[in-house]
Scaffold this motif. Sequence first.
Motif, mmCIF file in Angstrom:
data_model
loop_
_atom_site.group_PDB
_atom_site.id
_atom_site.type_symbol
_atom_site.label_atom_id
_atom_site.label_comp_id
_atom_site.label_asym_id
_atom_site.label_seq_id
_atom_site.Cartn_x
_atom_site.Cartn_y
_atom_site.Cartn_z
ATOM 1 N N ASP A 72 -6.923 -4.392 -4.274
ATOM 2 C CA ASP A 72 -7.376 -4.545 -5.681
ATOM 3 C C ASP A 72 -8.004 -5.827 -6.004
ATOM 4 O O ASP A 72 -8.096 -6.183 -7.224
ATOM 5 C CB ASP A 72 -5.948 -4.322 -6.537
ATOM 6 N N GLY A 145 -7.104 -4.941 -9.878
ATOM 7 C CA GLY A 145 -5.773 -5.261 -10.331
ATOM 8 C C GLY A 145 -5.603 -6.158 -11.522
ATOM 9 O O GLY A 145 -6.568 -6.940 -11.540
ATOM 10 N N LYS A 309 -6.207 1.295 -6.954
ATOM 11 C CA LYS A 309 -6.247 1.704 -8.284
ATOM 12 C C LYS A 309 -7.579 2.197 -8.649
ATOM 13 O O LYS A 309 -8.760 1.727 -8.411
ATOM 14 C CB LYS A 309 -6.027 0.495 -8.941
ATOM 15 N N GLY A 314 -5.964 -0.364 -13.669
ATOM 16 C CA GLY A 314 -6.835 -1.511 -13.550
ATOM 17 C C GLY A 314 -7.988 -1.709 -14.334
ATOM 18 O O GLY A 314 -8.153 -1.252 -15.500
#
Length: 324
Positions: A72, A145, A309, A314
Amino acid sequence: MGFAFLFQLLLLSAFSIGVSKGQLSVGFYANTCPDAESIVSSVVRNAAQSSSNIPPVLLRLHFHDCFVEGCDGSILIENGPNAERHAFGHQGVGGFEVIEQAKAQLEAICPGVVSCADIVALAARDAIVLANGPSYDVPTGRRDGRVSDVSLAANMPDVSDSIQLLKDKFLQKGLSETDLVLLSSAHTIGTTACFFMTKRLYNFSPGVGSDPAISPDFLPELKSICPQNGDVNVRLPMDRGSEQTFDKQILDNVRNGFAVLESDARLYDDDTTRMAVDSYFGFLSPIFGSSFEADFVDSIVKMGQIGVKTGSAGEIRRVCTAFN
């Protein structure tokens, strides 16, 4: 009855669409940013022309990103001393400026579309190709993220981990013993520092100076490069004899006591991982055996989907070093 069946079919279709929408897919940016992958490739290629170390650095960056909070882009964040990238387990990780350069070019033509996490995954693929390794399709659609904390990287695989601990750490990420062998073979390109060799060469265990797994023909060579109390920043190839080419030579070195890193040598301590290493060699393996390149691709694509994600999770960062 026909209406009930049709209604069930519509429900099933809606569920299927919902499931697939949240997954990664090859060509995710085909409509929203059709030049995304070619731009990343161009940036990586140009960077590699300036430094031959760029391919292994970008490959390592992908691995380190995925093993903390999933793939991420969390390792890219620079928000002070507690940022994940400053973790002990991330020592020597680099390539951040290459990812940032690709992101800047993408933002100029497709603002807010391509995630930093996807750039990292694409750059790793392009790095492998530049080292004469296999090309492969990268499923994309990751989102970035919103968490970066140095403490979250405390459980990174380490060069001094036992084979059981390495297996456990990979299993926690949904990766098998074979994945451990194949992803460790990414050490086929790049270098390491004498800092990571000191224990293995001079203080392996009480009463044993050097790791007995090191071939007697190789030990003097390692000690000459990394003398006791010498400069720990001196670097040496991780794949003796083939450090600039992506190939299975690293696994042959493991079999014959020429592994440089302790964690690579440990792959031959366990029955399962030893069998995985040996499966790529032997008289009939080129014809009937496993394909190292194809299996590596399967493993790195699998790794690239750890904790991703997607959908509304995110964000898509404007710059890779900072949250929006």
